[in-house]
Design a protein around this motif. Structure first.
Motif, PDB file in Angstrom:
ATOM      1  N   TYR A 196       0.826  -1.210   0.000  1.00 53.77           N
ATOM      2  CA  TYR A 196       0.000   0.000   0.000  1.00 53.77           C
ATOM      3  C   TYR A 196       0.860   1.261   0.000  1.00 53.77           C
ATOM      4  CZ  TYR A 196      -3.674   3.266   1.519  1.00 53.77           C
ATOM      5  OH  TYR A 196      -4.547   4.328   1.607  1.00 53.77           O
ATOM      6  N   VAL A 197       1.808   1.367   0.944  1.00 55.15           N
ATOM      7  CA  VAL A 197       2.580   2.619   1.043  1.00 55.15           C
ATOM      8  C   VAL A 197       3.631   2.746  -0.060  1.00 55.15           C
ATOM      9  CG1 VAL A 197       2.201   2.925   3.514  1.00 55.15           C
ATOM     10  CG2 VAL A 197       4.208   1.625   2.731  1.00 55.15           C
ATOM     11  N   ARG A 198       3.999   1.633  -0.680  1.00 57.30           N
ATOM     12  CA  ARG A 198       4.985   1.698  -1.762  1.00 57.30           C
ATOM     13  C   ARG A 198       4.352   2.043  -3.099  1.00 57.30           C
ATOM     14  NH1 ARG A 198       8.489  -3.673   0.090  1.00 57.30           N
ATOM     15  NH2 ARG A 198       9.618  -2.636   1.815  1.00 57.30           N
ATOM     16  N   ASP A 199       3.034   2.097  -3.149  1.00 56.82           N
ATOM     17  CA  ASP A 199       2.316   2.494  -4.359  1.00 56.82           C
ATOM     18  C   ASP A 199       1.985   3.981  -4.237  1.00 56.82           C
ATOM     19  OD1 ASP A 199       0.604   2.968  -6.454  1.00 56.82           O
ATOM     20  OD2 ASP A 199      -0.693   1.236  -6.060  1.00 56.82           O
ATOM     21  N   THR A 200       2.660   4.830  -5.018  1.00 57.77           N
ATOM     22  CA  THR A 200       2.465   6.278  -4.884  1.00 57.77           C
ATOM     23  C   THR A 200       1.023   6.702  -5.186  1.00 57.77           C
ATOM     24  OG1 THR A 200       3.283   6.583  -7.144  1.00 57.77           O
ATOM     25  CG2 THR A 200       4.865   6.891  -5.348  1.00 57.77           C
ATOM     26  N   ALA A 201       0.282   5.849  -5.875  1.00 52.87           N
ATOM     27  CA  ALA A 201      -1.128   6.158  -6.142  1.00 52.87           C
ATOM     28  C   ALA A 201      -1.921   6.276  -4.842  1.00 52.87           C
ATOM     29  CB  ALA A 201      -1.748   5.081  -7.034  1.00 52.87           C
ATOM     30  N   ASN A 202      -1.406   5.669  -3.766  1.00 51.50           N
ATOM     31  CA  ASN A 202      -2.079   5.731  -2.466  1.00 51.50           C
ATOM     32  C   ASN A 202      -1.637   6.934  -1.639  1.00 51.50           C
ATOM     33  OD1 ASN A 202      -3.668   3.369  -2.795  1.00 51.50           O
ATOM     34  ND2 ASN A 202      -1.849   2.122  -2.386  1.00 51.50           N
ATOM     35  N   VAL A 207      10.460   4.645   1.539  1.00 49.94           N
ATOM     36  CA  VAL A 207      11.820   4.119   1.434  1.00 49.94           C
ATOM     37  C   VAL A 207      12.057   3.163   2.592  1.00 49.94           C
ATOM     38  CG1 VAL A 207      12.822   6.065   2.737  1.00 49.94           C
ATOM     39  CG2 VAL A 207      14.280   4.728   1.210  1.00 49.94           C
ATOM     40  N   THR A 208      12.749   2.066   2.307  1.00 48.04           N
ATOM     41  CA  THR A 208      13.094   1.109   3.358  1.00 48.04           C
ATOM     42  C   THR A 208      14.439   1.482   3.958  1.00 48.04           C
ATOM     43  OG1 THR A 208      11.912  -0.630   2.159  1.00 48.04           O
ATOM     44  CG2 THR A 208      13.420  -1.334   3.901  1.00 48.04           C
ATOM     45  N   PHE A 209      14.479   1.602   5.276  1.00 52.76           N
ATOM     46  CA  PHE A 209      15.726   1.950   5.961  1.00 52.76           C
ATOM     47  C   PHE A 209      16.284   0.691   6.614  1.00 52.76           C
ATOM     48  CE2 PHE A 209      18.556   3.872   9.035  1.00 52.76           C
ATOM     49  CZ  PHE A 209      19.051   4.966   8.346  1.00 52.76           C
ATOM     50  N   PRO A 210      17.504   0.281   6.225  1.00 49.79           N
ATOM     51  CA  PRO A 210      18.036  -1.017   6.668  1.00 49.79           C
ATOM     52  C   PRO A 210      18.629  -0.981   8.074  1.00 49.79           C
ATOM     53  CG  PRO A 210      19.604   0.049   5.205  1.00 49.79           C
ATOM     54  CD  PRO A 210      18.413   0.970   5.293  1.00 49.79           C
ATOM     55  N   VAL A 211      17.766  -1.018   9.068  1.00 46.08           N
ATOM     56  CA  VAL A 211      18.215  -1.109  10.454  1.00 46.08           C
ATOM     57  C   VAL A 211      17.500  -2.305  11.087  1.00 46.08           C
ATOM     58  CG1 VAL A 211      16.508   0.617  11.146  1.00 46.08           C
ATOM     59  CG2 VAL A 211      18.403   0.092  12.672  1.00 46.08           C
ATOM     60  N   GLU A 212      18.291  -3.261  11.620  1.00 49.43           N
ATOM     61  CA  GLU A 212      17.739  -4.502  12.196  1.00 49.43           C
ATOM     62  C   GLU A 212      16.759  -5.166  11.225  1.00 49.43           C
ATOM     63  OE1 GLU A 212      18.196  -6.149  15.314  1.00 49.43           O
ATOM     64  OE2 GLU A 212      19.967  -4.904  15.642  1.00 49.43           O
ATOM     65  N   ASP A 213      15.473  -5.288  11.609  1.00 53.80           N
ATOM     66  CA  ASP A 213      14.489  -5.944  10.745  1.00 53.80           C
ATOM     67  C   ASP A 213      13.875  -5.001   9.718  1.00 53.80           C
ATOM     68  OD1 ASP A 213      14.789  -8.446  11.997  1.00 53.80           O
ATOM     69  OD2 ASP A 213      13.459  -7.815  13.612  1.00 53.80           O
TER      70      ASP A 213
END
Length: 221
Positions: A196-202, A207-213
């Motif tokens: 949902y949040v990765r679709d800009t139409a919504n 952006v995914t931030f690579p910290v732990e999980d």
């Protein structure tokens, strides 16, 4: 030289975080004990049943993730920080410390487990941060439905299959430019939220931030 206060460095706050992170290091063995003998399909269980069963499990944000939350709240100076999923209050302390150091704002956090909510309240009082934290006890989809304030910063770290419904519930209160952050991008249950949040139409740039999980940082467009 001016003094720059960092509430995270206060002895009481630092000790509380250390204590809870040490306890959370046993989460895997606690979870194995708690879930053994229970139905494998946890998705079919009611949220309250899951919360009660998991009341011994800390399920915290990582220390680096907490520091990132602190920095983001300091930088954006939100009036109302909303958190879905207090647990024992590790992430809440990072959020509240930032609000305290900003000199303005409040944290509204939700917790379904009565045991966890009570323990978190004790910790917030002991650290002196309880005056900037409101704990909404119960089902977040009900307690947050009564929210009338704008949501100026949103952190989603409760049950992953509920992150999308909570976001959609709060969207009328989320202005453009607001940061929405979800923890644990590696967990399958967060998939519908991420789609949902990765679709800009919504209406989000994500952006995914690579910290732990992994933290998913989304800006409301």
């Amino acid at each position: 030289m001016p003094t720059h206060h960092n509430t995270l460095a206060d002895p009481g706050v630092s000790a509380a975080l250390t204590r809870m992170f040490e306890a959370s290091a046993r989460d895997d063995e606690t979870a194995a004990r708690v879930w053994s003998g229970r139905p494998h399909d946890r998705g079919a269980a009611r949220a309250q049943e899951l919360a009660d069963a998991a009341q011994e499990i800390y399920m915290p944000v990582s220390a680096d993730g907490g520091s990132l939350l602190y920095n983001l709240v300091r930088a954006t100076k939100p009036a109302n920080v909303v958190e879905f999923g207090t647990s024992y209050g590790i992430s809440t302390l990072y959020l509240a410390a930032a609000v305290r150091d900003n000199g303005t704002g409040q944290v509204i956090t939700t917790e379904m487990s009565r045991t966890k909510a009570a323990a978190a309240r004790e910790t917030f009082a002991a650290t002196g941060l309880d005056d900037v934290i409101t704990v909404l006890e119960g089902d977040a989809l009900r307690t947050l439905a009564a929210l009338r304030q704008p949501v100026d910063f949103l952190f989603l770290d409760g049950w992953k299959n509920l992150c999308l419904p909570v976001l959609q519930l709060l969207e009328p209160h989320i202005a453009p430019g607001t940061l929405v952050i979800a923890d644990d991008v590696d967990l399958a249950d967060l998939g519908p939220y991420l789609d949902y949040v990765r679709d800009t139409a919504n209406g989000y740039q994500s952006v995914t931030f690579p910290v732990e999980d992994g933290l998913e940082i989304s800006c409301r467009l």
